[in-house]
Design an enzyme around this catalytic site. Structure first.
Site, PDB file in Angstrom:
ATOM      1  N   GLU A  44      45.358  33.488  39.285  1.00 51.20           N
ATOM      2  CA  GLU A  44      44.002  33.747  39.788  1.00 51.20           C
ATOM      3  C   GLU A  44      43.297  34.742  38.881  1.00 51.20           C
ATOM      4  O   GLU A  44      42.097  34.669  38.669  1.00 51.20           O
ATOM      5  CB  GLU A  44      44.082  34.298  41.228  1.00 51.20           C
ATOM      6  CG  GLU A  44      42.717  34.523  41.895  1.00 51.20           C
ATOM      7  CD  GLU A  44      42.173  35.949  41.727  1.00 51.20           C
ATOM      8  OE1 GLU A  44      41.026  36.177  42.122  1.00 51.20           O
ATOM      9  OE2 GLU A  44      42.881  36.824  41.193  1.00 51.20           O
ATOM     10  N   GLU A  45      44.055  35.685  38.331  1.00 51.11           N
ATOM     11  CA  GLU A  45      43.438  36.834  37.652  1.00 51.11           C
ATOM     12  C   GLU A  45      42.722  36.465  36.359  1.00 51.11           C
ATOM     13  O   GLU A  45      41.833  37.179  35.923  1.00 51.11           O
ATOM     14  CB  GLU A  45      44.493  37.909  37.369  1.00 51.11           C
ATOM     15  CG  GLU A  45      45.099  38.556  38.626  1.00 51.11           C
ATOM     16  CD  GLU A  45      44.125  39.441  39.387  1.00 51.11           C
ATOM     17  OE1 GLU A  45      42.949  39.530  39.007  1.00 51.11           O
ATOM     18  OE2 GLU A  45      44.552  40.031  40.406  1.00 51.11           O
TER      19      GLU A  45
ATOM     20  N   HIS B 226      44.605  46.595  40.532  1.00 49.57           N
ATOM     21  CA  HIS B 226      44.746  46.389  39.076  1.00 49.57           C
ATOM     22  C   HIS B 226      45.317  47.580  38.327  1.00 49.57           C
ATOM     23  O   HIS B 226      45.007  47.767  37.150  1.00 49.57           O
ATOM     24  CB  HIS B 226      43.390  46.027  38.443  1.00 49.57           C
ATOM     25  CG  HIS B 226      42.854  44.690  38.847  1.00 49.57           C
ATOM     26  ND1 HIS B 226      41.711  44.170  38.304  1.00 49.57           N
ATOM     27  CD2 HIS B 226      43.307  43.768  39.725  1.00 49.57           C
ATOM     28  CE1 HIS B 226      41.483  42.978  38.846  1.00 49.57           C
ATOM     29  NE2 HIS B 226      42.435  42.723  39.719  1.00 49.57           N
TER      30      HIS B 226
ATOM     31  N   HIS C 287      47.295  34.630  45.852  1.00 50.47           N
ATOM     32  CA  HIS C 287      47.633  34.324  44.457  1.00 50.47           C
ATOM     33  C   HIS C 287      48.874  35.101  44.039  1.00 50.47           C
ATOM     34  O   HIS C 287      49.047  36.264  44.378  1.00 50.47           O
ATOM     35  CB  HIS C 287      46.455  34.557  43.511  1.00 50.47           C
ATOM     36  CG  HIS C 287      46.047  35.995  43.335  1.00 50.47           C
ATOM     37  ND1 HIS C 287      46.670  36.850  42.449  1.00 50.47           N
ATOM     38  CD2 HIS C 287      45.068  36.713  43.920  1.00 50.47           C
ATOM     39  CE1 HIS C 287      46.072  38.021  42.495  1.00 50.47           C
ATOM     40  NE2 HIS C 287      45.109  37.982  43.380  1.00 50.47           N
TER      41      HIS C 287
ATOM     42  N   ASP D 184      47.611  43.470  45.652  1.00 48.06           N
ATOM     43  CA  ASP D 184      46.869  42.413  44.933  1.00 48.06           C
ATOM     44  C   ASP D 184      47.827  41.622  44.046  1.00 48.06           C
ATOM     45  O   ASP D 184      48.046  41.962  42.908  1.00 48.06           O
ATOM     46  CB  ASP D 184      45.760  43.055  44.095  1.00 48.06           C
ATOM     47  CG  ASP D 184      44.892  42.025  43.398  1.00 48.06           C
ATOM     48  OD1 ASP D 184      44.907  40.854  43.804  1.00 48.06           O
ATOM     49  OD2 ASP D 184      44.198  42.404  42.443  1.00 48.06           O
TER      50      ASP D 184
ATOM     51  N   ASP E 202      43.460  37.866  50.095  1.00 50.50           N
ATOM     52  CA  ASP E 202      43.439  38.487  48.766  1.00 50.50           C
ATOM     53  C   ASP E 202      42.559  39.725  48.756  1.00 50.50           C
ATOM     54  O   ASP E 202      41.767  39.939  47.846  1.00 50.50           O
ATOM     55  CB  ASP E 202      42.979  37.462  47.712  1.00 50.50           C
ATOM     56  CG  ASP E 202      43.033  38.032  46.297  1.00 50.50           C
ATOM     57  OD1 ASP E 202      43.763  39.010  46.078  1.00 50.50           O
ATOM     58  OD2 ASP E 202      42.338  37.498  45.407  1.00 50.50           O
TER      59      ASP E 202
END
Lengths: 454, 454
Positions: free
Chosen positions: A324-325, A421, A278, A290, A352
């Protein structure tokens, strides 16, 4: 005449040599080329330099242009964009929390980051007494009074688990569901202990949910050290007030794009193998692990096949899924498109879980397909892949229907939640050799999928 | 009477529960305790703070005291020192090289480190024209003139190999044998491209050899970027002179010690299982991965067994070998001692490949022993261990005769040569979870060895 014969002979020998290269030889070429050239790693550095790729962010469009341009330069047979409407939540410039009660902690600033999707506060902020909850389930205790208070979810990440995704899954509910459950009980806002394996003070953001029938309240993640400090301050002072200010805001959805690149199959061009990651990322770091790395690895799969002049029997398609998030809108749009076009997907691989050392492939498929894939382990093992077994694949590809195999690339997972994140997820945290071995593992698997009849 | 009966029953049940804990349960306890407490990781930080542990160095004695003290605090049944005479090579304060030829590179300082065992120069240094050799074997080219010149070995580390130890082994001969071969041909000194997987400018030292019948000449490692710069300068200018100054010196051998700690076996105390690493380290960094971590993991094996109140059937002995890096004098002394005492060693495990994620155990043993050990894989797998197979064990334990199994702990090897023998090998490069999973893997294996009849 002899000259023509000799030339024909040479051509015959060379084409025959090319044809008879074994999978072991192809695998060795892929591995050495990936490790020596480090092309994916260099791309990742470029991508990380562009800026935040969160859906709707200005730099996310620059990144999409960059990806197209890389695929064009790598001479993919086709490069195109699939339009997708994506959410556009913006963090804004104000993001703070501090202790305002009198005493030795007064004016202590706390390291916080708005959770993705959170509403903001007005300019004066929100202030309230803090109520600490040490396990998410305790929010449902009937004698708990959180009305007009700020709920501080302090459930720790379980360091005792080897499976870091399981530890994340256990602790992450306070982030995703915390605001809803606290708002049901009349809370003003929530502060959530960061769900991370690193004991530093960097807040780890991520998506959170609201429910339309329940008031929306602001939600932030707090760094681990400040979660400890806040706990200590509450123990020391009994009643403690905190003030929060957030300027984050949710705009109207925007038009964005999945980026798609393809190498057409020589024998069965209508049969597609997808490899993807993603392309959006939380805005605090570079989104290196990520999932910048996963996207770049997916591009590199096609590029390695091109660079080594392999001619795949089936079409290899790289898909960089947008969003995606937040809503997986890129994945939904892709699945809807291939449904309506009735495109045949043999298999899909998703990367991922960070660009760490390859360990295995987790496959959602019929057991006979998995058994067949397991016979390929000897060819994959040099990359670090030790197993192929049944399991979940990936959030984006799991929307694809009727593929014979949906496959998640599983690298080592011990360091992933140090970075995930957060502002820690930067290019320098990616090791070139670990990342390139991941690219090699996925390329070999893609090649084997393309050349086999599953 | 009923009360006595009940107490007896409770005691019986509890002791029985303790006795019947399965290996799976013991393994789970070991893993969770290691990951949660991180005791080995905390010890490693203390050890790295002490200072250089190179044989004979003042801080090496402080480190030995520290290790004894840790073992005493952990309540090992016996803690003792084995005297060993060790070499004492000292780097000294002067260590420099610069380009002295006229032109744009004049006075360019080069990032160098004396190789271990090198002689120094006098105060004025050595200067000479540089001759570059791109592959070590070319030193034997008959038309090569290196007389009164400085030989610059520039053979690169092969990034295309997955096996980093193989890449190291290929390139390291220029470091270990370079001075001898160059001196045979009349060279003044050697500069050796660092044998490392990282493309930075930090020089990587390590042992080098002299031959008593051939003149001894000074030898330094050079950082990768300055190796490239030196190559460029030579291409640009044709003839290039470099000046080197080194104050390193070899003193008389000194008395030092292997540090030994033991937990006595309950059933067969005379049967010993050794777990160890080497306690000396090159002086540029902390020797965190090489091999502070291996030593601390070896201590932690015994400590975890104690902490969980396991009662091993056989004696578990932790050995921190002094002087692996130069003469393996600690290993030789240990092997000689157990020979003369006729002590029975069932098995030995060595940890000397960095504190990375566990992958396997490489075992030197009869094939039936290896087959037996392979039946333990299901219990070990949670730590990351995927395989147990025949192979080399470790430099120190390989001197032990008549053990049924000599076992090398094999963690992932992709990052090791980024740090090895350089200022990069510091505590912050060790990941707590990767390191503690290594401790857990070795503890579980040690326990299984202790409780089985191999």
């Amino acid at each position: 005449m002899i000259r023509v014969f000799l030339i024909s002979l040479i051509v015959f020998i060379f084409s025959n040599v090319a044809k008879t290269q074994t999978n072991e030889e192809i695998s060795a070429d892929i591995i050495r080329t990936a490790l020596e050239d480090r092309r994916g790693y260099k791309w990742l550095e470029q991508l990380c330099d562009i800026g935040p790729r969160l859906s709707g962010y200005p730099d996310s469009y620059k990144a999409i242009e960059w990806a197209q341009s890389v695929m064009h330069q790598a001479n993919f047979d086709s490069v195109w964009l699939q339009p997708v409407m994506v959410p556009f939540w913006e963090r804004g410039s104000v993001e703070s929390a501090k202790i305002i009660s009198k005493g030795k902690f007064k004016n202590q600033e706390l390291s916080v980051a708005a959770l993705g999707g959170s509403i903001g506060t007005n300019e004066d902020g929100i202030s309230g007494v803090v109520v600490k909850i040490d396990s998410f389930v305790h929010i449902n205790n009937q004698d708990l009074d959180v009305e007009n208070k700020i709920v501080f979810y302090n459930e720790p990440y379980d360091q005792g688990l080897v499976n870091t995704f399981a530890a994340y899954g256990k602790a992450v509910k306070q982030r995703t569901r915390g605001a809803i459950e606290a708002a049901k009980r009349g809370a003003l806002a929530v502060i959530v202990r960061s769900v991370t394996s690193l004991n530093d003070n960097v807040p780890h953001t991520g998506i959170m949910s609201y429910n339309d029938t329940i008031p929306k309240i602001p939600a932030v993640a707090i760094g681990i050290r400040d979660a400890e400090l806040l706990s200590l301050a509450m123990e020391t002072q009994g009643v403690l007030k905190v003030e929060m200010k957030l300027s984050c805001v949710t705009h109207e959805p925007k038009l964005s794009y999945n980026v798609v690149g393809e190498i057409f199959g020589e024998k069965h061009p209508e049969e597609i193998i997808v490899v993807g990651g993603h392309f959006d990322a939380w805005d605090k770091g570079h989104g290196a692990h990520d999932d910048g790395a996963g996207c770049v690895q997916a591009i590199e799969v096609l590029d390695l096949i091109k660079r080594l002049d392999l001619k795949p029997s089936r079409t290899i398609r790289c898909v960089l899924f947008v969003d995606e998030e937040q809503r997986q809108s890129g994945a939904h749009a892709y699945a809807a498109m291939i449904d309506s076009l009735k495109q045949t997907h043999i298999a899909a691989i998703e990367a991922d879980r960070g660009a760490f050392m390859p360990r295995g492939f987790s496959v959602s498929a019929d057991s006979l397909v998995i058994e067949k894939m397991q016979t390929w382990l000897p060819v994959l093992r040099e990359t670090g892949i030790e197993w192929i077994r049944e399991g979940g694949s990936g959030v984006d590809i799991s929307k694809i229907k009727n593929a014979k195999a949906l496959i998640g690339f599983v690298p080592d997972m011990q360091r992933y939640f140090d970075y995930h994140h957060s502002a820690n997820d930067t290019f320098d945290k990616v090791h070139p050799r670990e990342m390139e071995l991941g690219s090699a593992a996925m390329t070999i698997l893609t090649w084997l999928l393309s050349e086999s009849d599953l």
